[in-house]
Design a protein around this motif. Structure first.
Motif, PDB file in Angstrom:
ATOM      1  N   MET A  70     -52.705 -16.621  -2.527  1.00  0.00           N
ATOM      2  CA  MET A  70     -53.818 -16.509  -1.596  1.00  0.00           C
ATOM      3  C   MET A  70     -53.339 -16.201  -0.182  1.00  0.00           C
ATOM      4  O   MET A  70     -53.935 -15.382   0.523  1.00  0.00           O
ATOM      5  CB  MET A  70     -54.643 -17.800  -1.628  1.00  0.00           C
ATOM      6  N   GLU A  71     -52.244 -16.839   0.239  1.00  0.00           N
ATOM      7  CA  GLU A  71     -51.704 -16.569   1.569  1.00  0.00           C
ATOM      8  C   GLU A  71     -51.194 -15.136   1.678  1.00  0.00           C
ATOM      9  O   GLU A  71     -51.344 -14.484   2.712  1.00  0.00           O
ATOM     10  CB  GLU A  71     -50.590 -17.569   1.875  1.00  0.00           C
ATOM     11  N   ARG A  72     -50.596 -14.649   0.616  1.00  0.00           N
ATOM     12  CA  ARG A  72     -50.104 -13.275   0.615  1.00  0.00           C
ATOM     13  C   ARG A  72     -51.253 -12.289   0.780  1.00  0.00           C
ATOM     14  O   ARG A  72     -51.135 -11.291   1.502  1.00  0.00           O
ATOM     15  CB  ARG A  72     -49.341 -13.004  -0.691  1.00  0.00           C
ATOM     16  N   ALA A  73     -52.378 -12.570   0.136  1.00  0.00           N
ATOM     17  CA  ALA A  73     -53.538 -11.687   0.247  1.00  0.00           C
ATOM     18  C   ALA A  73     -54.177 -11.765   1.629  1.00  0.00           C
ATOM     19  O   ALA A  73     -54.632 -10.760   2.176  1.00  0.00           O
ATOM     20  CB  ALA A  73     -54.562 -12.035  -0.829  1.00  0.00           C
ATOM     21  N   GLN A 114     -55.271 -14.493  -9.728  1.00  0.00           N
ATOM     22  CA  GLN A 114     -56.242 -13.485  -9.319  1.00  0.00           C
ATOM     23  C   GLN A 114     -56.824 -13.933  -7.981  1.00  0.00           C
ATOM     24  O   GLN A 114     -57.307 -15.060  -7.869  1.00  0.00           O
ATOM     25  CB  GLN A 114     -57.355 -13.332 -10.353  1.00  0.00           C
ATOM     26  N   VAL A 115     -56.768 -13.070  -6.984  1.00  0.00           N
ATOM     27  CA  VAL A 115     -57.173 -13.440  -5.632  1.00  0.00           C
ATOM     28  C   VAL A 115     -58.171 -12.419  -5.097  1.00  0.00           C
ATOM     29  O   VAL A 115     -58.012 -11.210  -5.299  1.00  0.00           O
ATOM     30  CB  VAL A 115     -55.941 -13.524  -4.707  1.00  0.00           C
ATOM     31  N   THR A 116     -59.195 -12.929  -4.405  1.00  0.00           N
ATOM     32  CA  THR A 116     -60.184 -12.065  -3.762  1.00  0.00           C
ATOM     33  C   THR A 116     -60.311 -12.456  -2.292  1.00  0.00           C
ATOM     34  O   THR A 116     -60.532 -13.639  -1.983  1.00  0.00           O
ATOM     35  CB  THR A 116     -61.559 -12.205  -4.440  1.00  0.00           C
ATOM     36  N   SER A 139     -60.832 -12.907  13.277  1.00  0.00           N
ATOM     37  CA  SER A 139     -60.072 -14.123  13.535  1.00  0.00           C
ATOM     38  C   SER A 139     -59.784 -14.951  12.290  1.00  0.00           C
ATOM     39  O   SER A 139     -58.809 -15.701  12.263  1.00  0.00           O
ATOM     40  CB  SER A 139     -60.821 -15.011  14.542  1.00  0.00           C
ATOM     41  N   MET A 140     -60.627 -14.838  11.273  1.00  0.00           N
ATOM     42  CA  MET A 140     -60.479 -15.696  10.100  1.00  0.00           C
ATOM     43  C   MET A 140     -60.785 -14.931   8.825  1.00  0.00           C
ATOM     44  O   MET A 140     -61.704 -14.095   8.794  1.00  0.00           O
ATOM     45  CB  MET A 140     -61.395 -16.923  10.205  1.00  0.00           C
ATOM     46  N   SER A 141     -60.016 -15.216   7.794  1.00  0.00           N
ATOM     47  CA  SER A 141     -60.249 -14.653   6.464  1.00  0.00           C
ATOM     48  C   SER A 141     -60.586 -15.776   5.496  1.00  0.00           C
ATOM     49  O   SER A 141     -60.003 -16.866   5.561  1.00  0.00           O
ATOM     50  CB  SER A 141     -59.008 -13.907   5.955  1.00  0.00           C
ATOM     51  N   THR A 142     -61.529 -15.510   4.600  1.00  0.00           N
ATOM     52  CA  THR A 142     -61.898 -16.449   3.544  1.00  0.00           C
ATOM     53  C   THR A 142     -61.452 -15.873   2.217  1.00  0.00           C
ATOM     54  O   THR A 142     -61.792 -14.724   1.886  1.00  0.00           O
ATOM     55  CB  THR A 142     -63.411 -16.717   3.536  1.00  0.00           C
ATOM     56  N   VAL A 143     -60.705 -16.657   1.460  1.00  0.00           N
ATOM     57  CA  VAL A 143     -60.057 -16.159   0.245  1.00  0.00           C
ATOM     58  C   VAL A 143     -60.347 -17.111  -0.904  1.00  0.00           C
ATOM     59  O   VAL A 143     -60.321 -18.342  -0.739  1.00  0.00           O
ATOM     60  CB  VAL A 143     -58.528 -16.042   0.448  1.00  0.00           C
ATOM     61  N   THR A 144     -60.648 -16.552  -2.071  1.00  0.00           N
ATOM     62  CA  THR A 144     -60.758 -17.345  -3.293  1.00  0.00           C
ATOM     63  C   THR A 144     -59.631 -16.955  -4.229  1.00  0.00           C
ATOM     64  O   THR A 144     -59.138 -15.820  -4.209  1.00  0.00           O
ATOM     65  CB  THR A 144     -62.109 -17.147  -3.991  1.00  0.00           C
TER      66      THR A 144
END
Length: 253
Positions: free
Chosen positions: A40-43, A67-69, A76-81
């Motif tokens: 997730m951090e990589r994405a 699997q990452v989305t 300023s901010m990203s939201t990742v699942t």
């Protein structure tokens, strides 16, 4: 193998559960979380500020897939699942917020407890699972497990023996590194697998370990208990806070 090798992922997000992290109830939860955190951090391309992972089933030693989305990538901010699977079945689900620091005032403090500093002694804790052999674990809080103590608190100095810097994935292990805070209150071994674990990252990463970690629990009811954690660097900087809900299963034997 090193921690970096144990959480390594290829370009397609494929990795493996290493055999050095097993406990009585499957792989260490913080380690499983670290694999998904890595993906997730990589994405996101940013540091995690909040990461919550729900554990659906314990994986076996062997291949896993992530699997990452990136649900939203703002200025300023990203939201990742994220999703961790093994043999086509979900193992863990994650939701994280990734961002840098904002220009805002610092308000309040959470001072580090005054305890003896880490020593040169690196012996693993008696009876601890094999993964602790690659870690520094020097207790400073609470009674020994299963001694019928009157307080649910555990913790002490924790880090990697090889001195590896503590980044986001590593912090997941540190936030789940000690035995459960409820165990000193008990008189027999009750397995305590994690249902969900949230880590709030409160300082820029990576940092140098070991960290001083303190974990507490207030209530066990209906077979569930909560655990809150605080982790400081040696200079007194609060670097992470955690909360998890865990099961409290019947005593073994």
């Amino acid at each position: 193998m090193s921690f970096d090798e144990d959480i390594a992922l290829d370009a397609d997000g494929n990795g493996a559960i290493a055999d050095g992290w097993m406990t009585a109830r499957g792989p260490h939860g913080g380690y499983v979380m670290a694999i998904l955190a890595q993906a997730m951090e990589r994405a996101a391309g940013r540091q995690a500020r909040s990461l919550t992972v729900h554990f659906l089933r314990p994986p076996a030693i062997g291949p896993v897939q992530t699997q990452v989305t990136v649900e939203r990538a703002g200025r300023s901010m990203s939201t990742v699942t994220g999703r961790l699977e093994q043999d086509g079945k979900p193992v863990a689900l994650g939701l994280g917020a990734y961002a840098g620091a904002y220009d805002a005032p610092d308000v309040g403090e959470l001072p580090m407890p005054d305890v003896p500093p880490p020593s040169a002694e690196q012996e693993p804790l008696p009876g601890a699972p094999p993964f602790t052999h690659q870690m520094i674990m020097q207790p400073r809080f609470g009674a020994a497990p299963f001694t019928g103590a009157d307080a649910s608190v555990v913790g002490g100095w924790i880090g990697f023996r090889d001195g590896r810097p503590l980044d986001g994935p590593a912090m997941c292990v540190m936030a789940d590194g000690y035995y459960p805070a409820i165990w000193p209150r008990l008189t027999a071994l009750h397995p305590a697998p994690t249902i969900d674990l949230t880590v709030h990252f409160r300082a820029p990463l990576p940092v140098t370990g070991p960290l001083l970690a303190r974990f507490t629990s207030k209530l066990a009811r209906d077979g569930y208990f909560e655990e809150d954690g605080e982790l400081w660097t040696a200079d007194g900087t609060l670097v992470a806070q955690s909360r998890q809900l865990a099961l409290l299963l019947p005593a073994l034997g």
